[in-house]
Motif scaffolding. Structure first.
Motif, PDB file in Angstrom:
ATOM      1  N   ARG A   1     -20.016 -20.895  13.479  1.00 17.80           N
ATOM      2  CA  ARG A   1     -21.535 -20.737  13.270  1.00 17.80           C
ATOM      3  C   ARG A   1     -22.103 -20.056  14.366  1.00 17.80           C
TER       4      ARG A   1
ATOM      5  N   ALA B   1     -27.781 -24.748  11.273  1.00 18.47           N
ATOM      6  CA  ALA B   1     -27.754 -26.299  11.165  1.00 18.47           C
ATOM      7  C   ALA B   1     -26.401 -26.635  11.184  1.00 18.47           C
ATOM      8  N   ALA B   2     -26.018 -27.765  12.340  1.00 16.58           N
ATOM      9  CA  ALA B   2     -24.882 -28.280  12.183  1.00 16.58           C
ATOM     10  C   ALA B   2     -24.304 -29.198  11.125  1.00 16.58           C
ATOM     11  N   ARG B   3     -25.351 -29.775  10.541  1.00 16.50           N
ATOM     12  CA  ARG B   3     -25.236 -30.734   9.353  1.00 16.50           C
ATOM     13  C   ARG B   3     -25.940 -30.363   8.284  1.00 16.50           C
ATOM     14  N   ARG B   4     -25.603 -30.959   7.105  1.00 14.84           N
ATOM     15  CA  ARG B   4     -25.968 -30.456   5.657  1.00 14.84           C
ATOM     16  C   ARG B   4     -27.589 -30.979   5.852  1.00 14.84           C
ATOM     17  N   TRP B   5     -27.822 -32.230   6.295  1.00 17.27           N
ATOM     18  CA  TRP B   5     -29.066 -32.855   5.997  1.00 17.27           C
ATOM     19  C   TRP B   5     -30.187 -31.986   6.960  1.00 17.27           C
ATOM     20  N   LEU B   6     -29.568 -31.682   7.926  1.00 18.85           N
ATOM     21  CA  LEU B   6     -30.583 -30.785   8.764  1.00 18.85           C
ATOM     22  C   LEU B   6     -30.873 -29.229   8.400  1.00 18.85           C
TER      23      LEU B   6
ATOM     24  N   ASN C   1     -25.595 -23.594   4.100  1.00 16.15           N
ATOM     25  CA  ASN C   1     -24.520 -24.303   5.035  1.00 16.15           C
ATOM     26  C   ASN C   1     -23.302 -24.647   4.578  1.00 16.15           C
TER      27      ASN C   1
END
Length: 430
Positions: free
Chosen positions: A40, A85-90, A16
């Motif tokens: 992405r 994933a659009a976010r790092r945590w995801l 990511n």
């Protein structure tokens, strides 16, 4: 389980962040992604299309048949999930969830297979010997491809004599160990000699014409330098990844290659380290140069972390050694690019090594799969496994060739169990 979750979560996060990607075909696109030329939603389908065949056709059957995890079943999906994933945590969550699915799914599938009347997983242990012994001759095959039939035959003869001598003199050592090492030395030596002769001839020709001697092309140095600096900036993340991969190798639950999956399955970590060490030389130029060109490293580094992890005495040493290996590899990338500009034949040798490895593995896995079929059902098993393999070829290889034979063994085992329940087959004794 916790270690597999940590490895997959971190690898998805680094994908990511465009810091590390496993698939060599996806890595060159990461520069466009970082610079905003590819989004992405454009690169994720590309990564999936390049990876799906290896995940379901190679990684899953190999893990199922050996009980040992591999990079194709862990790192190719985390490539896709990290890009999705659009976010790092995801990305971290998706990577962890995939790890749990693999661990629990593999465990349950293995237990179910071993409870069947026809235990095809045990029969698949027949794959190990053909793969291990044939793999020792890949350097001779690479020599033949790059330097012709005569030198290839000489390399094969040297390796064959060394294998016979090793089996007779050093009975406690894998007979292919010395022959593989000498074969690699012959290949690298021939490549270096070819470059030296070619460079000397170019200097003499330039001198005869009164011109300046040719120098290697270094026009890409500025781009390589910026990308290498980016990777050094993210070195703490890569050290953590290297430590986790090395630790996972040390547990005996993970192997980095097709041949080493069978070696690790039997606990033969020393020979597994040797096999993956020599195998690495076929990937150093590819991984090194794509990392320099894209500014994105490989999830498995330049592959040396596998060998170090196998032979580590404990997981703590494996973690430190894995982190150290990744550190050295990242810091050496710039020099690596300059080296291959001066020795193009060595880079060509790496391409021939990869091709030779694939050919030898295909043959070894096919031989072993036919033996597994015979172990399950005698001549009928041979016919079913061989027939499915040939049918896959005739159908345009819906299953990639490396995985076709193990998949045929699994399908044959399931078919024989159905035949047993239908009172059409009696398992062989022993």
């Amino acid at each position: 389980m916790a270690l597999v979750v940590a490895v997959c979560a971190l690898s998805a996060l680094l994908v990511n962040m465009a810091v590390a990607v496993f698939h060599d075909g996806v890595r060159p696109f990461m520069l466009d992604h970082r610079q905003g030329r590819m989004k992405r939603r454009e690169i994720t389908p590309l990564a999936f299309s390049l990876s799906a065949g290896f995940v379901f056709g190679l990684g899953a059957p190999m893990a199922f048949s050996t009980g040992v995890l591999n990079p194709w079943i862990l790192f190719l999906p985390t490539d896709v999930l990290g890009l999705l994933a659009a976010r790092r945590w995801l990305a971290v969550v998706l990577g962890a969830v995939w790890a749990l699915l693999v661990v629990f799914g593999l465990s349950r599938a293995t237990q179910a297979a071993q409870s069947l009347p026809v235990d095809f997983l045990t029969a698949m242990q027949s794959l190990s010997d053909p793969v291990m012994y044939l793999f020792a001759f890949f350097p001779a095959v690479a020599v033949a491809y790059q330097f012709g039939r005569a030198r290839g035959a000489i390399a094969f003869a040297v390796e064959g004599v060394l294998m016979l001598a090793s089996a007779h003199v050093w009975k406690g050592v894998f007979p292919g160990a010395l022959s593989m090492a000498v074969g690699m030395l012959l290949l690298v030596g021939l490549a270096l000699h070819h470059d030296l002769v070619k460079r000397r001839a170019a200097r003499e020709e330039a001198r005869a014409r009164g011109a300046r001697p040719p120098v290697p092309d270094t026009s890409a140095d500025s781009l390589f330098g910026a990308n290498a600096k980016r990777l050094r900036t993210h070195l703490p993340w890569l050290m953590a990844l290297g430590g986790l991969v090395g630790t996972l190798c040390a547990t005996g639950a993970f192997a980095g290659g097709e041949a080493t999956s069978y070696l690790v399955q039997h606990g033969d970590m020393v020979n597994a380290a040797q096999v993956d060490f020599y195998r690495t030389f076929g990937f150093v130029p590819l991984i090194g140069l794509t990392s320099l060109a894209s500014g994105t490293f490989a999830t498995n580094g330049v592959n040396f972390v596998y060998a170090v992890g196998y032979i580590a005495p404990n997981v703590a040493v494996a973690a430190l050694a894995g982190a150290a290996v990744f550190t050295v590899e990242v810091l050496a990338l710039t020099q690596l690019g300059k080296l291959f500009a001066h020795v193009p034949s060595v880079q060509d040798a790496a391409d021939h090594i990869r091709h030779a490895i694939n050919q030898v593995l295909e043959l070894g896995i096919l031989f072993g799969s036919v033996l597994a079929g015979m172990r399950m059902a005698g001549g009928t098993g041979i016919a079913l496994v061989g027939g499915m393999y040939v049918l896959n070829e005739a159908m345009g290889r819906p299953v990639i060739r490396l995985a076709a034979a193990p998949v045929a063994v699994i399908c044959t085992g399931l078919l024989l169990n159905v035949a047993y329940w239908s009172h059409l087959f009696t398992p062989l004794k022993g």
